[in-house]
Structure formats: C-alpha cells, structure tokens
Design a protein around this motif. Structure first.
Motif, PDB file in Angstrom:
ATOM      1  N   ALA A  31      22.068 -24.186  34.009  1.00  0.00           N
ATOM      2  CA  ALA A  31      21.650 -23.205  32.991  1.00  0.00           C
ATOM      3  C   ALA A  31      20.884 -22.051  33.642  1.00  0.00           C
ATOM      4  O   ALA A  31      20.277 -22.206  34.692  1.00  0.00           O
ATOM      5  CB  ALA A  31      20.771 -23.884  31.941  1.00  0.00           C
ATOM      6  N   ASP A  32      20.946 -20.899  32.986  1.00  0.00           N
ATOM      7  CA  ASP A  32      20.224 -19.729  33.490  1.00  0.00           C
ATOM      8  C   ASP A  32      18.721 -19.906  33.259  1.00  0.00           C
ATOM      9  O   ASP A  32      18.297 -20.380  32.212  1.00  0.00           O
ATOM     10  CB  ASP A  32      20.695 -18.456  32.793  1.00  0.00           C
ATOM     11  N   PRO A  33      17.920 -19.475  34.243  1.00  0.00           N
ATOM     12  CA  PRO A  33      16.467 -19.551  34.086  1.00  0.00           C
ATOM     13  C   PRO A  33      15.928 -18.335  33.322  1.00  0.00           C
ATOM     14  O   PRO A  33      16.702 -17.514  32.814  1.00  0.00           O
ATOM     15  CB  PRO A  33      15.978 -19.526  35.536  1.00  0.00           C
ATOM     16  N   TYR A  34      14.632 -18.229  33.278  1.00  0.00           N
ATOM     17  CA  TYR A  34      13.954 -17.084  32.664  1.00  0.00           C
ATOM     18  C   TYR A  34      14.395 -15.799  33.358  1.00  0.00           C
ATOM     19  O   TYR A  34      14.555 -15.757  34.575  1.00  0.00           O
ATOM     20  CB  TYR A  34      12.440 -17.269  32.815  1.00  0.00           C
ATOM     21  N   ARG A  35      14.612 -14.748  32.568  1.00  0.00           N
ATOM     22  CA  ARG A  35      14.926 -13.424  33.117  1.00  0.00           C
ATOM     23  C   ARG A  35      13.699 -12.542  32.985  1.00  0.00           C
ATOM     24  O   ARG A  35      13.052 -12.506  31.939  1.00  0.00           O
ATOM     25  CB  ARG A  35      16.078 -12.769  32.355  1.00  0.00           C
ATOM     26  N   ARG A  36      13.403 -11.831  34.047  1.00  0.00           N
ATOM     27  CA  ARG A  36      12.268 -10.903  34.073  1.00  0.00           C
ATOM     28  C   ARG A  36      12.416  -9.856  32.978  1.00  0.00           C
ATOM     29  O   ARG A  36      13.503  -9.324  32.749  1.00  0.00           O
ATOM     30  CB  ARG A  36      12.221 -10.222  35.436  1.00  0.00           C
ATOM     31  N   LYS A  37      11.300  -9.569  32.299  1.00  0.00           N
ATOM     32  CA  LYS A  37      11.295  -8.531  31.262  1.00  0.00           C
ATOM     33  C   LYS A  37      10.729  -7.235  31.850  1.00  0.00           C
ATOM     34  O   LYS A  37       9.884  -7.275  32.739  1.00  0.00           O
ATOM     35  CB  LYS A  37      10.457  -8.970  30.061  1.00  0.00           C
ATOM     36  N   THR A  38      11.205  -6.122  31.321  1.00  0.00           N
ATOM     37  CA  THR A  38      10.740  -4.805  31.756  1.00  0.00           C
ATOM     38  C   THR A  38      10.267  -4.008  30.545  1.00  0.00           C
ATOM     39  O   THR A  38      10.675  -4.288  29.414  1.00  0.00           O
ATOM     40  CB  THR A  38      11.866  -4.023  32.458  1.00  0.00           C
ATOM     41  N   VAL A  39       9.423  -3.025  30.798  1.00  0.00           N
ATOM     42  CA  VAL A  39       8.875  -2.191  29.732  1.00  0.00           C
ATOM     43  C   VAL A  39       9.275  -0.743  29.984  1.00  0.00           C
ATOM     44  O   VAL A  39       9.161  -0.248  31.101  1.00  0.00           O
ATOM     45  CB  VAL A  39       7.334  -2.298  29.682  1.00  0.00           C
ATOM     46  N   THR A  40       9.745  -0.071  28.935  1.00  0.00           N
ATOM     47  CA  THR A  40      10.069   1.350  29.004  1.00  0.00           C
ATOM     48  C   THR A  40       9.183   2.076  28.003  1.00  0.00           C
ATOM     49  O   THR A  40       9.104   1.686  26.837  1.00  0.00           O
ATOM     50  CB  THR A  40      11.556   1.595  28.646  1.00  0.00           C
ATOM     51  N   PHE A  41       8.518   3.122  28.492  1.00  0.00           N
ATOM     52  CA  PHE A  41       7.630   3.910  27.636  1.00  0.00           C
ATOM     53  C   PHE A  41       8.342   5.133  27.091  1.00  0.00           C
ATOM     54  O   PHE A  41       9.306   5.614  27.668  1.00  0.00           O
ATOM     55  CB  PHE A  41       6.395   4.380  28.416  1.00  0.00           C
ATOM     56  N   ALA A  42       7.825   5.640  25.988  1.00  0.00           N
ATOM     57  CA  ALA A  42       8.331   6.876  25.398  1.00  0.00           C
ATOM     58  C   ALA A  42       7.148   7.683  24.898  1.00  0.00           C
ATOM     59  O   ALA A  42       6.107   7.134  24.546  1.00  0.00           O
ATOM     60  CB  ALA A  42       9.278   6.575  24.238  1.00  0.00           C
ATOM     61  N   SER A  43       7.318   8.979  24.865  1.00  0.00           N
ATOM     62  CA  SER A  43       6.307   9.868  24.312  1.00  0.00           C
ATOM     63  C   SER A  43       6.790  10.252  22.919  1.00  0.00           C
ATOM     64  O   SER A  43       7.888  10.767  22.765  1.00  0.00           O
ATOM     65  CB  SER A  43       6.176  11.104  25.196  1.00  0.00           C
ATOM     66  N   GLU A  44       5.975   9.969  21.917  1.00  0.00           N
ATOM     67  CA  GLU A  44       6.367  10.258  20.539  1.00  0.00           C
ATOM     68  C   GLU A  44       5.361  11.203  19.901  1.00  0.00           C
ATOM     69  O   GLU A  44       4.175  11.166  20.203  1.00  0.00           O
ATOM     70  CB  GLU A  44       6.429   8.968  19.719  1.00  0.00           C
ATOM     71  N   MET A  45       5.858  12.010  18.996  1.00  0.00           N
ATOM     72  CA  MET A  45       5.000  12.944  18.280  1.00  0.00           C
ATOM     73  C   MET A  45       4.399  12.254  17.064  1.00  0.00           C
ATOM     74  O   MET A  45       5.109  11.697  16.249  1.00  0.00           O
ATOM     75  CB  MET A  45       5.815  14.167  17.848  1.00  0.00           C
ATOM     76  N   ASP A  46       3.086  12.268  16.996  1.00  0.00           N
ATOM     77  CA  ASP A  46       2.391  11.763  15.813  1.00  0.00           C
ATOM     78  C   ASP A  46       2.194  12.969  14.907  1.00  0.00           C
ATOM     79  O   ASP A  46       1.315  13.795  15.129  1.00  0.00           O
ATOM     80  CB  ASP A  46       1.056  11.143  16.210  1.00  0.00           C
ATOM     81  N   ARG A  47       3.038  13.097  13.914  1.00  0.00           N
ATOM     82  CA  ARG A  47       3.031  14.292  13.064  1.00  0.00           C
ATOM     83  C   ARG A  47       1.712  14.475  12.308  1.00  0.00           C
ATOM     84  O   ARG A  47       1.246  15.579  12.122  1.00  0.00           O
ATOM     85  CB  ARG A  47       4.203  14.253  12.109  1.00  0.00           C
ATOM     86  N   ALA A  48       1.102  13.379  11.898  1.00  0.00           N
ATOM     87  CA  ALA A  48      -0.154  13.485  11.147  1.00  0.00           C
ATOM     88  C   ALA A  48      -1.258  14.083  12.020  1.00  0.00           C
ATOM     89  O   ALA A  48      -2.054  14.890  11.562  1.00  0.00           O
ATOM     90  CB  ALA A  48      -0.572  12.117  10.632  1.00  0.00           C
ATOM     91  N   ALA A  49      -1.274  13.685  13.283  1.00  0.00           N
ATOM     92  CA  ALA A  49      -2.317  14.167  14.184  1.00  0.00           C
ATOM     93  C   ALA A  49      -1.879  15.406  14.960  1.00  0.00           C
ATOM     94  O   ALA A  49      -2.700  16.121  15.500  1.00  0.00           O
ATOM     95  CB  ALA A  49      -2.703  13.067  15.159  1.00  0.00           C
ATOM     96  N   GLY A  50      -0.584  15.631  15.044  1.00  0.00           N
ATOM     97  CA  GLY A  50      -0.079  16.772  15.792  1.00  0.00           C
ATOM     98  C   GLY A  50      -0.199  16.611  17.297  1.00  0.00           C
ATOM     99  O   GLY A  50      -0.329  17.584  18.026  1.00  0.00           O
ATOM    100  N   VAL A  51      -0.168  15.359  17.779  1.00  0.00           N
ATOM    101  CA  VAL A  51      -0.274  15.095  19.215  1.00  0.00           C
ATOM    102  C   VAL A  51       0.844  14.157  19.658  1.00  0.00           C
ATOM    103  O   VAL A  51       1.415  13.420  18.862  1.00  0.00           O
ATOM    104  CB  VAL A  51      -1.640  14.471  19.592  1.00  0.00           C
TER     105      VAL A  51
END
Length: 139
Positions: free
Chosen positions: A42-62
C-alpha cells in the motif's frame, strides 16, 4: 476605507493565520515521515504542500494573505528493502513517505521567521497607536 494602521494589522494578522496553518501542515508532514501503508504494497503518507494567494479584502480595501491550496507532493516514494515489514510488497520492498526531513525543517524555520515578522508588525503598529494617543492627550 480603513486607516493605514488598521490595514497593516489586518495584513499582518492574515499572515499570522496563514503561517500558523502552514506550520500545522509542516508538523503533519514531520509526524508522518515514517508512516507506511497499512497493508502490503500500500502507498504510504504523501507529503502535503501549501500554496499561498493574495486576496483583496473588499471591506478593508487591503490585500491579505490566504492559503490558496493544500496540495499533495507527487514526487516518488522512498523504498527500502525490509522483507519482514508488514507493509512490504511481494518483492520485499517497503514504500516510505516522500517526506524529506531537511526540507521540512527548513520550511518550519522559514514559517517561524515569517510568523515572527508578522507578529512584530502587529506589535509595532500597536506601539504606534499608543504613541499617537499619548501625543493627542498632550495636545
């Protein structure tokens, strides 16, 4: 529109949250670095990765930092010859997770530094607000 000091705290707070989630993923990878499959071949645990994104917070305008995706590393598994291991295939090889401890430790260190930098922004902003209030009291 929100003032620049509030905006800086909001941006840094989003960074704190994102780095906290990233640290959780790195910790999960480290905890499962030797987790093999439950059955032979059986396959073992697979490494997880994280991808970031920049999002606009419309309420704060940032723009704030968010986790875009928690993915799976598709690099090949490590294999070791251990014919007596319960997860060994018919050929006697055991598939081990594709987690590299050095990479995970480097990711953990980078995550910690980013977290500390964001925390320092929050502290400095709070200090600036306190100094501004003190100036206004004196006026």
């Amino acid at each position: 529109m929100i003032d620049p000091l509030q905006a800086s705290v909001q941006i840094a707070s989003s960074g704190l949250e994102a780095q906290s989630d990233r640290l959780r993923i790195v910790s999960e990878n480290l905890a499962n670095a030797n987790s093999t499959g439950r059955t032979a071949g059986a396959d073992p645990y697979r490494r997880k990765t994280v991808t970031f994104a920049s999002e606009m917070d419309r309420a704060a305008g940032v723009r704030v930092v968010k986790i875009k995706d928690i993915g799976i590393d598709r690099s090949p598994f490590r294999v070791e010859y251990e014919p007596n291991h319960p997860a060994a295939g018919q050929d006697g090889y055991v598939k081990l997770p594709n987690v590299n401890m050095l990479i995970e430790m480097a990711d953990m260190r980078e995550t910690n530094r980013s977290y500390e930098a964001n925390l320092q922004v929050v502290k400095q902003t709070r200090s600036m607000v306190a100094m501004t209030i003190d100036l206004l009291k004196g006026a």
